[in-house]
Scaffold this motif. Structure first.
Motif, PDB file in Angstrom:
ATOM      1  N   UNK A 119       7.858  16.719  35.937  1.00  0.00           N
ATOM      2  CA  UNK A 119       8.424  17.484  34.817  1.00  0.00           C
ATOM      3  C   UNK A 119       7.294  18.041  33.948  1.00  0.00           C
ATOM      4  N   UNK A 120       6.274  17.241  33.714  1.00  0.00           N
ATOM      5  CA  UNK A 120       5.134  17.693  32.912  1.00  0.00           C
ATOM      6  C   UNK A 120       4.376  18.802  33.635  1.00  0.00           C
ATOM      7  N   UNK A 121       4.173  18.620  34.926  1.00  0.00           N
ATOM      8  CA  UNK A 121       3.425  19.609  35.703  1.00  0.00           C
ATOM      9  C   UNK A 121       4.100  20.979  35.655  1.00  0.00           C
ATOM     10  N   UNK A 122       5.408  21.005  35.872  1.00  0.00           N
ATOM     11  CA  UNK A 122       6.179  22.252  35.856  1.00  0.00           C
ATOM     12  C   UNK A 122       6.124  22.926  34.485  1.00  0.00           C
ATOM     13  N   UNK A 123       6.026  22.118  33.433  1.00  0.00           N
ATOM     14  CA  UNK A 123       6.042  22.645  32.065  1.00  0.00           C
ATOM     15  C   UNK A 123       4.662  22.729  31.412  1.00  0.00           C
ATOM     16  N   UNK A 124       3.603  22.569  32.211  1.00  0.00           N
ATOM     17  CA  UNK A 124       2.220  22.663  31.710  1.00  0.00           C
ATOM     18  C   UNK A 124       1.930  21.711  30.552  1.00  0.00           C
ATOM     19  N   UNK A 125       2.440  20.483  30.705  1.00  0.00           N
ATOM     20  CA  UNK A 125       2.199  19.433  29.719  1.00  0.00           C
ATOM     21  C   UNK A 125       0.959  18.656  30.163  1.00  0.00           C
ATOM     22  N   UNK A 126       0.004  18.390  29.278  1.00  0.00           N
ATOM     23  CA  UNK A 126      -1.186  17.642  29.679  1.00  0.00           C
ATOM     24  C   UNK A 126      -0.873  16.199  30.095  1.00  0.00           C
ATOM     25  N   UNK A 127      -1.756  15.650  30.884  1.00  0.00           N
ATOM     26  CA  UNK A 127      -1.628  14.268  31.347  1.00  0.00           C
ATOM     27  C   UNK A 127      -2.780  13.463  30.766  1.00  0.00           C
ATOM     28  N   UNK A 128      -2.458  12.301  30.206  1.00  0.00           N
ATOM     29  CA  UNK A 128      -3.493  11.375  29.746  1.00  0.00           C
ATOM     30  C   UNK A 128      -3.220  10.021  30.386  1.00  0.00           C
ATOM     31  N   UNK A 129      -4.290   9.304  30.672  1.00  0.00           N
ATOM     32  CA  UNK A 129      -4.149   7.969  31.245  1.00  0.00           C
ATOM     33  C   UNK A 129      -5.135   7.024  30.572  1.00  0.00           C
ATOM     34  N   UNK A 130      -4.745   6.473  29.423  1.00  0.00           N
ATOM     35  CA  UNK A 130      -5.648   5.590  28.684  1.00  0.00           C
ATOM     36  C   UNK A 130      -5.543   4.126  29.119  1.00  0.00           C
ATOM     37  N   UNK A 131      -5.392   3.912  30.428  1.00  0.00           N
ATOM     38  CA  UNK A 131      -5.285   2.555  30.978  1.00  0.00           C
ATOM     39  C   UNK A 131      -6.319   2.431  32.096  1.00  0.00           C
ATOM     40  N   UNK A 132      -7.125   1.369  32.034  1.00  0.00           N
ATOM     41  CA  UNK A 132      -8.165   1.199  33.051  1.00  0.00           C
ATOM     42  C   UNK A 132      -7.602   0.571  34.329  1.00  0.00           C
ATOM     43  N   UNK A 133      -8.466   0.364  35.310  1.00  0.00           N
ATOM     44  CA  UNK A 133      -8.038  -0.164  36.613  1.00  0.00           C
ATOM     45  C   UNK A 133      -7.512  -1.593  36.548  1.00  0.00           C
ATOM     46  N   UNK A 134      -7.759  -2.298  35.447  1.00  0.00           N
ATOM     47  CA  UNK A 134      -7.256  -3.659  35.278  1.00  0.00           C
ATOM     48  C   UNK A 134      -5.971  -3.693  34.442  1.00  0.00           C
ATOM     49  N   UNK A 135      -5.437  -2.505  34.127  1.00  0.00           N
ATOM     50  CA  UNK A 135      -4.189  -2.437  33.377  1.00  0.00           C
ATOM     51  C   UNK A 135      -4.350  -2.667  31.890  1.00  0.00           C
ATOM     52  N   UNK A 136      -5.548  -2.376  31.363  1.00  0.00           N
ATOM     53  CA  UNK A 136      -5.809  -2.562  29.934  1.00  0.00           C
ATOM     54  C   UNK A 136      -5.989  -1.204  29.258  1.00  0.00           C
ATOM     55  N   UNK A 137      -5.549  -1.134  28.000  1.00  0.00           N
ATOM     56  CA  UNK A 137      -5.743   0.101  27.254  1.00  0.00           C
ATOM     57  C   UNK A 137      -7.226   0.359  27.038  1.00  0.00           C
ATOM     58  N   UNK A 138      -7.621   1.628  27.167  1.00  0.00           N
ATOM     59  CA  UNK A 138      -9.001   2.039  26.932  1.00  0.00           C
ATOM     60  C   UNK A 138      -9.213   2.304  25.438  1.00  0.00           C
ATOM     61  N   UNK A 139     -10.432   2.660  25.070  1.00  0.00           N
ATOM     62  CA  UNK A 139     -10.755   2.858  23.651  1.00  0.00           C
ATOM     63  C   UNK A 139     -10.017   4.031  23.011  1.00  0.00           C
ATOM     64  N   UNK A 140      -9.433   4.907  23.811  1.00  0.00           N
ATOM     65  CA  UNK A 140      -8.656   6.022  23.245  1.00  0.00           C
ATOM     66  C   UNK A 140      -7.457   5.498  22.435  1.00  0.00           C
ATOM     67  N   UNK A 141      -6.907   4.386  22.872  1.00  0.00           N
ATOM     68  CA  UNK A 141      -5.765   3.774  22.183  1.00  0.00           C
ATOM     69  C   UNK A 141      -6.323   2.616  21.360  1.00  0.00           C
ATOM     70  N   UNK A 142      -6.954   2.984  20.268  1.00  0.00           N
ATOM     71  CA  UNK A 142      -7.764   2.034  19.485  1.00  0.00           C
ATOM     72  C   UNK A 142      -6.988   0.823  18.985  1.00  0.00           C
ATOM     73  N   UNK A 143      -5.715   0.976  18.641  1.00  0.00           N
ATOM     74  CA  UNK A 143      -4.951  -0.163  18.113  1.00  0.00           C
ATOM     75  C   UNK A 143      -4.710  -1.249  19.164  1.00  0.00           C
ATOM     76  N   UNK A 144      -4.721  -0.873  20.431  1.00  0.00           N
ATOM     77  CA  UNK A 144      -4.397  -1.819  21.501  1.00  0.00           C
ATOM     78  C   UNK A 144      -5.505  -1.890  22.560  1.00  0.00           C
ATOM     79  N   UNK A 145      -6.661  -1.386  22.236  1.00  0.00           N
ATOM     80  CA  UNK A 145      -7.788  -1.361  23.162  1.00  0.00           C
ATOM     81  C   UNK A 145      -8.049  -2.759  23.730  1.00  0.00           C
ATOM     82  N   UNK A 146      -8.191  -2.822  25.057  1.00  0.00           N
ATOM     83  CA  UNK A 146      -8.498  -4.081  25.726  1.00  0.00           C
ATOM     84  C   UNK A 146      -7.288  -4.922  26.071  1.00  0.00           C
TER      85      UNK A 146
END
Length: 173
Positions: A119-146
């Motif tokens: 749905x996002x692709x068809x509507x030109x909506x950006x994709x973000x993935x702030x989760x690392x390979x271990x399933x933890x939030x990255x620093x982009x999501x500062x309130x829940x980082x790690x």
């Protein structure tokens, strides 16, 4: 007005990029009072009694989902706010939206669901993935980082509640 969007996965909310409605679903604006002040919500008309049965409310407007498509909104979290300039935080129509459960408005996190992705692709909506390979939030999501995303669920719900951005919370088994 506040759009009542629905999700089964709170941990995906920091990655919200769009809201989806059903093009032919009838939506409405419902006005109710909270703390003696009027508050207006948007949701599928057929679901109003499910969410507002215990409250006094008035339907002040109604319209088809197609009329909502293209509108923009302010996201729950500001982590990716600059992406608004790249097409994020708009309402799109999608054929998988139903009134079988929820509010008739679906939260879209393109990195975390097949329907969301396409749905996002068809509507030109950006994709973000702030989760690392271990399933933890990255620093982009500062309130829940790690935090592991599943461990973050109650923290996200608590933060939304504290900011008066949570309408309802319950567990589906």
């Amino acid at each position: 007005s506040t759009i009542l969007a629905w999700t089964t996965t709170p941990w995906t909310l920091p990655s919200n990029m769009a809201l989806a409605v059903g093009e032919n679903i009838r939506y409405c604006k419902v006005e109710t009072k909270e703390d003696n002040r009027p508050v207006t919500y948007i949701l599928a008309k057929q679901l109003v009694t499910e969410w507002f049965a215990e409250k006094n409310y008035v339907i002040v407007d109604e319209f088809d989902g197609a009329q909502l498509a293209g509108e923009t909104y302010i996201p729950l979290f500001s982590y990716f706010a600059p992406l608004k300039n790249e097409g994020a935080f708009k309402i799109i129509s999608a054929d998988f939206v139903s009134i079988d459960e929820g509010t008739g408005v679906v939260h879209i996190a393109p990195a975390f669901g097949e329907d969301d992705f396409y749905a996002a692709k068809v509507n030109n909506i950006p994709l973000v993935n702030p989760v690392d390979d271990l399933g933890r939030f990255t620093d982009e999501v500062e309130d829940f980082q790690g935090f592991n995303v599943f461990d973050a669920n109650p923290l996200i719900v608590k933060k939304l509640g504290a900011e008066s951005k949570l309408f309802a919370n319950y567990t589906i088994t």
